[in-house]
Design a protein around this motif. Structure first.
Motif, PDB file in Angstrom:
ATOM      1  N   LEU A 164       0.829  -1.209   0.000  1.00  0.00           N
ATOM      2  CA  LEU A 164       0.000   0.000   0.000  1.00  0.00           C
ATOM      3  C   LEU A 164       0.860   1.255   0.000  1.00  0.00           C
ATOM      4  O   LEU A 164       1.824   1.355   0.766  1.00  0.00           O
ATOM      5  CB  LEU A 164      -0.906   0.007   1.233  1.00  0.00           C
ATOM      6  CG  LEU A 164      -1.778   1.257   1.452  1.00  0.00           C
ATOM      7  CD1 LEU A 164      -2.847   1.352   0.369  1.00  0.00           C
ATOM      8  CD2 LEU A 164      -2.408   1.239   2.844  1.00  0.00           C
ATOM      9  N   LEU A 257      -3.596   4.760  -2.215  1.00  0.00           N
ATOM     10  CA  LEU A 257      -4.688   5.458  -1.535  1.00  0.00           C
ATOM     11  C   LEU A 257      -4.413   6.956  -1.514  1.00  0.00           C
ATOM     12  O   LEU A 257      -3.323   7.387  -1.127  1.00  0.00           O
ATOM     13  CB  LEU A 257      -4.840   4.941  -0.106  1.00  0.00           C
ATOM     14  CG  LEU A 257      -5.884   5.654   0.764  1.00  0.00           C
ATOM     15  CD1 LEU A 257      -7.300   5.287   0.321  1.00  0.00           C
ATOM     16  CD2 LEU A 257      -5.681   5.316   2.246  1.00  0.00           C
ATOM     17  N   ILE A 270     -10.320   2.644   5.440  1.00  0.00           N
ATOM     18  CA  ILE A 270      -9.624   2.055   4.298  1.00  0.00           C
ATOM     19  C   ILE A 270     -10.065   0.605   4.101  1.00  0.00           C
ATOM     20  O   ILE A 270     -10.086   0.092   2.985  1.00  0.00           O
ATOM     21  CB  ILE A 270      -8.090   2.123   4.479  1.00  0.00           C
ATOM     22  CG1 ILE A 270      -7.386   1.610   3.228  1.00  0.00           C
ATOM     23  CG2 ILE A 270      -7.646   1.390   5.716  1.00  0.00           C
ATOM     24  CD1 ILE A 270      -5.874   1.708   3.284  1.00  0.00           C
ATOM     25  N   GLU A 274     -11.197  -0.986   0.599  1.00  0.00           N
ATOM     26  CA  GLU A 274     -10.469  -2.176   0.144  1.00  0.00           C
ATOM     27  C   GLU A 274     -11.441  -3.308  -0.172  1.00  0.00           C
ATOM     28  O   GLU A 274     -11.309  -3.981  -1.211  1.00  0.00           O
ATOM     29  CB  GLU A 274      -9.484  -2.638   1.210  1.00  0.00           C
ATOM     30  CG  GLU A 274      -8.195  -1.845   1.255  1.00  0.00           C
ATOM     31  CD  GLU A 274      -7.254  -2.343   2.332  1.00  0.00           C
ATOM     32  OE1 GLU A 274      -6.033  -2.331   2.107  1.00  0.00           O
ATOM     33  OE2 GLU A 274      -7.743  -2.758   3.414  1.00  0.00           O
ATOM     34  N   LEU A 337      -9.132   4.726  -3.461  1.00  0.00           N
ATOM     35  CA  LEU A 337      -8.162   3.639  -3.556  1.00  0.00           C
ATOM     36  C   LEU A 337      -8.140   3.117  -4.987  1.00  0.00           C
ATOM     37  O   LEU A 337      -9.181   2.823  -5.570  1.00  0.00           O
ATOM     38  CB  LEU A 337      -8.537   2.505  -2.594  1.00  0.00           C
ATOM     39  CG  LEU A 337      -7.570   1.323  -2.522  1.00  0.00           C
ATOM     40  CD1 LEU A 337      -6.249   1.751  -1.894  1.00  0.00           C
ATOM     41  CD2 LEU A 337      -8.195   0.178  -1.716  1.00  0.00           C
TER      42      LEU A 337
END
Length: 421
Positions: A164, A257, A270, A274, A337
């Motif tokens: 990430l 992100l 998040i 996701e 994202l």
């Protein structure tokens, strides 16, 4: 016989206009002019140049003289048997002009088409053909806070080495950035302890700040290490979209992100974006985008906003829907994202560097048929926003219109991205 019906229009100076069939023959679709300049400067104005056709010149002369309230000799139309006389009648007597509805409507349509044509011309002529992907020499490096040495940023075209990447655009965020960084890094460190296969990086992009934003970012880089936290300092302000673009092009993550520096969105959400991204099941090209959304909070925010700001909000949403993006209720939420391939493709084509960049990003994605989903996130308004309500909405409205016009006219194209230096 020609059917005629008169209506009265209040004009400065009284004139009488007779409508004739030649108006219907005029090439409306070819007229482009700046009527204001034409009226101000007269026949010597450069705005007359698109009106080279005889009919166009005559109607422009008519429009100028009507607005000025001047009398004129009959205006003829070459190639037509009839003429359009403009007769002075009782200047200053308080009389009003008489014009047929069809004539008035066609003049208004002509002026509207002329204005639209001028706007299209301006949008096309002022467009920068290729996106600004060039990084200055100093912007290619980050400072290793522990060794005090400069190291080269990687490229989005390189294979991913982290799970990430979190891109944090920051402009004069010395006061608000610590709160967001504390929350984000606490979550990321806890997740790292629970899952050894997880890895991350946070890139703070200082967008030409005049305060100590870079220094604040470097304190976290020193605390957590330059492999986890890096600071990209831009030599000049590029705008939020430009800052995020530079951060994305320098990232290492398999997933990327975008997160605002004010920490308005709860970082732990998040997990929601996701999950929504995985539900899209990206295909072989591995492209998908998951957008955080505040649309579910709209009713509550309306209750606390003025009517004017509410009107601006609805107007902006309508323009987004009408001109660019459909199916996404909240295009402006700063919590998005993207898969690495989706980020590489869309950001390499992105032209808009200011507030409306989200709209172009999603417009590009929809044109390329990249799957997009939207999920509700917890959001709290934080004081210190750089968004000036009226002028920022006006700027975004202009950007929305220009995005659409520039892609329609071919000034901007969806070309395959090239490797960035």
């Amino acid at each position: 016989m020609l059917y005629r019906r008169a209506v009265r229009l209040p004009l400065a100076g009284a004139v009488s206009l007779s409508y004739t069939h030649w108006l219907q023959r005029l090439p409306w679709n070819r007229w482009q002019l700046s009527l204001a300049e034409a009226i101000t400067e007269g026949p010597g104005s450069r705005s007359y140049w698109p009106w080279r056709l005889p009919g166009g010149r005559r109607l422009l002369q008519l429009a100028v003289e009507v607005v000025r309230g001047q009398a004129a000799a009959p205006i003829g139309c070459s190639g037509c048997r009839r003429s359009l006389p403009l007769v002075a009648a009782g200047a200053g007597s308080g009389l009003s002009a008489v014009m047929e509805p069809a004539a008035a409507l066609q003049i208004l349509v002509a002026v509207a088409l002329a204005a639209l044509g001028l706007l299209v011309f301006i949008a096309h002529a002022t467009a920068i053909k290729m996106p600004n992907l060039v990084r200055g020499e100093k912007e290619k490096y980050f400072l290793n806070a522990n060794s005090a040495r400069k190291e080269l940023f990687p490229s989005i075209h390189d294979p991913s080495t982290k799970e990430l990447s979190v891109i944090v655009p920051s402009y004069n965020e010395e006061q608000r950035l610590p709160r967001m960084m504390d929350e984000a890094l606490e979550y990321l460190e806890q997740r790292l302890k629970k899952d050894s296969s997880f890895s991350y990086e946070v890139i703070v992009v200082d967008d030409g700040s005049k305060d100590k934003t870079t220094e604040v970012g470097l304190t976290y880089s020193k605390k957590y290490g330059s492999d986890a936290v890096r600071v990209l300092t831009l030599t000049q302000n590029r705008g939020k979209g430009g800052a995020i673009k530079m951060g994305v092009l320098s990232s290492r993550g398999r997933f990327i992100l975008m997160a605002d520096a004010d920490g308005a969105t709860k970082f732990a959400d998040i997990e929601k974006v996701e999950a929504a991204l995985k539900a899209l099941q990206p295909g072989p090209d591995d492209m998908a985008i998951s957008c955080g959304s505040r649309a579910h909070l709209e009713k509550d925010t309306i209750a606390n906003r003025s009517y004017f700001r509410t009107l601006l909000m609805y107007g902006f949403h309508f323009l987004v829907w009408f001109l660019c993006v459909r199916g996404v209720k909240d295009t402006q939420c700063g919590f998005k994202l993207l898969t690495r391939e989706a980020a590489r493709t869309t950001f390499s084509m992105l032209h808009v560097d200011r507030w409306a960049f989200d709209v172009e990003l999603l417009y590009i994605a929809q044109c390329l048929k990249i799957p997009i989903t939207e999920v509700a996130v917890e959001w709290t308004e934080i004081e210190g926003s750089k968004l000036v309500p009226f002028w920022s909405w006006l700027q975004m409205g202009k950007d929305l219109l220009f995005i659409r016009l520039r892609y329609l006219t071919g000034a901007w194209n969806l070309e395959k991205p090239k490797k960035v230096n």
